[in-house]
Design a protein around this motif. Structure first.
Motif, PDB file in Angstrom:
ATOM      1  N   LYS A 270       0.842  -1.192   0.000  1.00  0.00           N
ATOM      2  CA  LYS A 270       0.000   0.000   0.000  1.00  0.00           C
ATOM      3  C   LYS A 270       0.875   1.239   0.000  1.00  0.00           C
ATOM      4  O   LYS A 270       1.998   1.222   0.480  1.00  0.00           O
ATOM      5  CB  LYS A 270      -0.907   0.008   1.228  1.00  0.00           C
ATOM      6  N   GLY A 271       0.296   2.348  -0.523  1.00  0.00           N
ATOM      7  CA  GLY A 271       1.012   3.617  -0.501  1.00  0.00           C
ATOM      8  C   GLY A 271       2.086   3.700  -1.560  1.00  0.00           C
ATOM      9  O   GLY A 271       2.330   2.775  -2.332  1.00  0.00           O
ATOM     10  N   GLY A 272       2.778   4.850  -1.587  1.00  0.00           N
ATOM     11  CA  GLY A 272       3.868   5.047  -2.525  1.00  0.00           C
ATOM     12  C   GLY A 272       3.399   5.337  -3.938  1.00  0.00           C
ATOM     13  O   GLY A 272       2.201   5.440  -4.224  1.00  0.00           O
ATOM     14  N   LEU A 273       4.351   5.483  -4.826  1.00  0.00           N
ATOM     15  CA  LEU A 273       4.082   5.720  -6.237  1.00  0.00           C
ATOM     16  C   LEU A 273       4.203   4.407  -6.991  1.00  0.00           C
ATOM     17  O   LEU A 273       5.194   3.695  -6.864  1.00  0.00           O
ATOM     18  CB  LEU A 273       5.061   6.751  -6.792  1.00  0.00           C
ATOM     19  N   ARG A 274       3.196   4.101  -7.808  1.00  0.00           N
ATOM     20  CA  ARG A 274       3.116   2.812  -8.478  1.00  0.00           C
ATOM     21  C   ARG A 274       3.717   2.884  -9.878  1.00  0.00           C
ATOM     22  O   ARG A 274       4.119   3.941 -10.342  1.00  0.00           O
ATOM     23  CB  ARG A 274       1.652   2.370  -8.555  1.00  0.00           C
ATOM     24  N   PHE A 275       3.730   1.748 -10.552  1.00  0.00           N
ATOM     25  CA  PHE A 275       4.296   1.684 -11.890  1.00  0.00           C
ATOM     26  C   PHE A 275       3.548   2.612 -12.838  1.00  0.00           C
ATOM     27  O   PHE A 275       4.171   3.294 -13.673  1.00  0.00           O
ATOM     28  CB  PHE A 275       4.248   0.251 -12.409  1.00  0.00           C
ATOM     29  N   VAL A 276       2.235   2.683 -12.740  1.00  0.00           N
ATOM     30  CA  VAL A 276       1.469   3.547 -13.641  1.00  0.00           C
ATOM     31  C   VAL A 276       1.849   5.008 -13.428  1.00  0.00           C
ATOM     32  O   VAL A 276       1.905   5.788 -14.387  1.00  0.00           O
ATOM     33  CB  VAL A 276      -0.051   3.342 -13.452  1.00  0.00           C
ATOM     34  N   ASP A 277       2.143   5.400 -12.180  1.00  0.00           N
ATOM     35  CA  ASP A 277       2.560   6.777 -11.900  1.00  0.00           C
ATOM     36  C   ASP A 277       3.909   7.074 -12.546  1.00  0.00           C
ATOM     37  O   ASP A 277       4.108   8.134 -13.147  1.00  0.00           O
ATOM     38  CB  ASP A 277       2.651   7.006 -10.390  1.00  0.00           C
ATOM     39  N   LEU A 278       4.840   6.122 -12.421  1.00  0.00           N
ATOM     40  CA  LEU A 278       6.159   6.306 -13.017  1.00  0.00           C
ATOM     41  C   LEU A 278       6.064   6.341 -14.537  1.00  0.00           C
ATOM     42  O   LEU A 278       6.651   7.224 -15.191  1.00  0.00           O
ATOM     43  CB  LEU A 278       7.092   5.170 -12.581  1.00  0.00           C
ATOM     44  N   LEU A 279       5.329   5.395 -15.126  1.00  0.00           N
ATOM     45  CA  LEU A 279       5.203   5.329 -16.583  1.00  0.00           C
ATOM     46  C   LEU A 279       4.603   6.609 -17.137  1.00  0.00           C
ATOM     47  O   LEU A 279       5.037   7.129 -18.176  1.00  0.00           O
ATOM     48  CB  LEU A 279       4.351   4.113 -16.958  1.00  0.00           C
ATOM     49  N   ASP A 280       3.633   7.143 -16.447  1.00  0.00           N
ATOM     50  CA  ASP A 280       2.994   8.397 -16.843  1.00  0.00           C
ATOM     51  C   ASP A 280       4.013   9.539 -16.866  1.00  0.00           C
ATOM     52  O   ASP A 280       4.113  10.299 -17.836  1.00  0.00           O
ATOM     53  CB  ASP A 280       1.851   8.695 -15.879  1.00  0.00           C
ATOM     54  N   ARG A 281       4.810   9.646 -15.806  1.00  0.00           N
ATOM     55  CA  ARG A 281       5.767  10.754 -15.695  1.00  0.00           C
ATOM     56  C   ARG A 281       6.918  10.616 -16.689  1.00  0.00           C
ATOM     57  O   ARG A 281       7.360  11.607 -17.270  1.00  0.00           O
ATOM     58  CB  ARG A 281       6.302  10.828 -14.262  1.00  0.00           C
ATOM     59  N   VAL A 282       7.396   9.402 -16.875  1.00  0.00           N
ATOM     60  CA  VAL A 282       8.487   9.187 -17.832  1.00  0.00           C
ATOM     61  C   VAL A 282       8.032   9.548 -19.244  1.00  0.00           C
ATOM     62  O   VAL A 282       8.757  10.214 -19.994  1.00  0.00           O
ATOM     63  CB  VAL A 282       8.972   7.725 -17.780  1.00  0.00           C
ATOM     64  N   SER A 283       6.822   9.144 -19.606  1.00  0.00           N
ATOM     65  CA  SER A 283       6.344   9.371 -20.975  1.00  0.00           C
ATOM     66  C   SER A 283       6.092  10.848 -21.274  1.00  0.00           C
ATOM     67  O   SER A 283       6.027  11.248 -22.437  1.00  0.00           O
ATOM     68  CB  SER A 283       5.065   8.568 -21.225  1.00  0.00           C
ATOM     69  N   GLN A 284       5.956  11.675 -20.238  1.00  0.00           N
ATOM     70  CA  GLN A 284       5.707  13.103 -20.445  1.00  0.00           C
ATOM     71  C   GLN A 284       6.987  13.911 -20.630  1.00  0.00           C
ATOM     72  O   GLN A 284       6.930  15.071 -21.039  1.00  0.00           O
ATOM     73  CB  GLN A 284       4.923  13.667 -19.258  1.00  0.00           C
ATOM     74  N   ILE A 285       8.143  13.329 -20.344  1.00  0.00           N
ATOM     75  CA  ILE A 285       9.397  14.079 -20.418  1.00  0.00           C
ATOM     76  C   ILE A 285       9.697  14.525 -21.839  1.00  0.00           C
ATOM     77  O   ILE A 285      10.092  15.670 -22.081  1.00  0.00           O
ATOM     78  CB  ILE A 285      10.555  13.242 -19.837  1.00  0.00           C
ATOM     79  N   ASN A 286       9.530  13.623 -22.791  1.00  0.00           N
ATOM     80  CA  ASN A 286       9.784  13.957 -24.194  1.00  0.00           C
ATOM     81  C   ASN A 286       8.822  13.159 -25.063  1.00  0.00           C
ATOM     82  O   ASN A 286       8.985  11.953 -25.210  1.00  0.00           O
ATOM     83  CB  ASN A 286      11.233  13.635 -24.574  1.00  0.00           C
TER      84      ASN A 286
END
Length: 524
Positions: A270-286
């Motif tokens: 429970k808690g923390g940042l999940r894979f979907v959160d990371l994938l979302d942020r990485v894909s927005q960089i470029n």
């Protein structure tokens, strides 16, 4: 498993454990004294990334890197233990290198040989006892210790640190990426595995799961983007179970959502940042940088991940979905946490959300207790799903695993070989069929460079990670790292062929510039 103590060092064998009490040497930034290091990397993409981490650490300490074995002062093998064949390759290579070490001219100074990674952890005592000329052993969590271990080795001692850590992610170490073309890069986002599949050695060689903090991953992606990298692959032994617990203030209290009909041997987090959160942020960089990830477990594909893949233009519509077997009975013995029916339901669900998805998979032939009927079910699963890419292997029992302690490796070697050949045959038939459906389509490729078979042809990979070969065009310059649109004219089980329509971008993938017509040239 425990964290390595900063003061521990190994240089002898006692009671089956390698121990020493020597402390760290002074923190000398030139401890390498410009010695040249030669790396050989075996196994998975994680080992490629580990090589980059190890090199980053040694570079800071004054070592130089060479691509010529004859010029090396230090040879480091980054090793794999997933199958017996992988380990035997390393044993054979060590014999060659120790022979080279004996013949080395005294004028050049002593040659030092080290074994890094999974094999160092799994066979630590055997390696030190059997290979008397081996100088350094460093497990997957001990790369920070390499400068000290090598300094001790240069002082004439065997040096080893193979302790596993519950925390090490190398989050503060920026890998030195060494890709030949420099347009694709692997980024480690987590280490270890908690799944404890009965056949797998990974939890015992790489330890428990721990996720690298999101900010350090995003920093590395931004740096690579600034350097012109066009594709990043997020890596982990169970990449989609990623959860950054250093960010527990983010996210709700809900436990991890599993794919329908799947289960785990461990309690949900429970808690923390999940894979979907990371994938979302990485894909927005470029938006012009492709994003892939591997290797996932089928249990960790909640709908939110699938919808993000479908909606985000630069996340590749390709999913690795390791099945391992088509038999529910064998899957239970493997402790995979799902049945054949649940797996097929997930495949159908993925294709409903991502209609153009490309699927790849892993299969094991001849696992403990596998009957001919079980094997036929694996063949039928290959036919029913239809994968573009497959990784198929005969079962190789590994010590320490659940299967080693509880099951019998009772399928004869010749039966394993025959079943593997049948799996490969069926896979190729289905892959050829699936790939043939792309004939006539337009595919967006990231150009990798010249084709290995013909210097007049270029090659690249499409969204589904399939290799596409096409002739160079005179209409406009095509360079490695470019995106181009290619019309597919033929297909095999392993690749596609076609001709260039024009340059492209991820933001407008289907638009062909009007200035470029069809320039059809046969692939050589």
């Amino acid at each position: 498993m425990k964290d390595a103590s900063p003061g521990e060092q190994t240089s002898g064998v006692q009671d089956g454990h390698v121990k020493d009490t020597q402390t760290y040497l002074p923190d000398d930034p030139l401890i390498g004294n410009s010695r040249k290091v030669y790396f050989e990397t075996y196994g998975c993409q994680m080992n490629t990334n580990d090589t980059e981490i190890a090199w980053s650490i040694l570079q800071r300490k004054g070592y130089l890197r060479t691509s010529e074995l004859s010029k090396a002062d230090v040879i480091l093998l980054v090793t794999c233990s997933i199958r017996e064949k992988a380990e035997q390759t390393i044993w054979n290579r060590l014999q060659q290198l120790t022979s080279l070490k004996k013949r080395r001219s005294k004028v050049l100074g002593p040659l030092k040989i080290g074994v890094l990674g999974c094999m160092a952890e799994r066979l630590k005592t055997e390696l030190l006892e059997r290979e008397k000329l081996l100088d350094v052993l460093a497990g997957p969590d001990a790369y920070r210790d390499l400068p000290r271990l090598l300094a001790l080795a240069h002082g004439g001692q065997q040096a080893s640190n193979v302790l596993l850590s519950l925390e090490e992610t190398y989050a503060d170490i920026m890998p030195v990426h060494h890709s030949p073309q420099g347009h694709s890069a692997f980024i480690s986002i987590m280490r270890g595995c908690d799944n404890m599949c009965s056949y797998c050695i990974v939890p015992f060689t790489r330890g428990r799961e721990r996720s690298r903090p999101v900010p350090s991953i995003l920093e590395e992606v931004r740096l690579l983007s600034d350097q012109g990298v066009r594709e990043v692959t997020l890596l982990g032994q169970n990449v989609n179970s990623y959860r950054d617990m250093s960010e527990q203030q983010f996210g709700g209290p809900e436990p991890t959502q599993l794919s329908r009909g799947f289960s785990t041997v461990y309690r949900g987090r429970k808690g923390g940042l999940r894979f979907v959160d990371l994938l979302d942020r990485v894909s927005q960089i470029n938006p012009e940088m492709r994003v892939r990830f591997t290797s996932p477990h089928p249990k960790d594909f909640p709908d939110e991940v699938l919808h993000l893949i479908q909606e985000r233009g630069n996340i590749c519509k390709q999913i690795h979905l390791p099945a391992q077997s088509g038999s529910s009975r064998v899957l239970q013995a493997m402790r995979r946490g799902y049945t054949r029916e649940a797996y097929l339901e997930l495949v159908a669900h993925i294709r409903k959300i991502i209609p153009e998805v490309s699927l790849s998979s892993d299969f094991i032939a001849g696992f403990c207790g596998e009957t001919e009927e079980d094997h036929q079910q694996s063949l039928s699963l290959l036919r029913e799903v239809g994968y573009n890419v497959g990784f198929l292997f005969a079962y190789s029992m590994r010590k320490k695993t659940h299967a080693f302690h509880r099951l019998q490796d009772d399928v004869p070697a010749e039966v394993k070989r025959r079943r593997l050949e049948e799996l490969i045959t069926v896979f190729r038939e289905e892959a050829a069929r699936v790939n043939a459906s792309l004939i006539g389509s337009t595919q967006l490729l990231l150009v990798e460079g010249e084709s290995k078979r013909c210097a007049q042809d270029l090659c690249g990979r499409n969204d589904g990670n399939l290799k596409v070969v096409f002739p160079a065009t005179q209409a406009f310059p095509v360079r490695p790292g470019d995106y181009v649109l290619v019309k597919i004219t033929s297909a095999s089980s392993q690749s596609l062929k076609g001709y260039v329509l024009g340059p492209a971008s991820l933001s407008s993938p289907g638009k062909v510039p009007e200035t470029y017509g069809e320039e059809r040239v046969e692939v050589c």
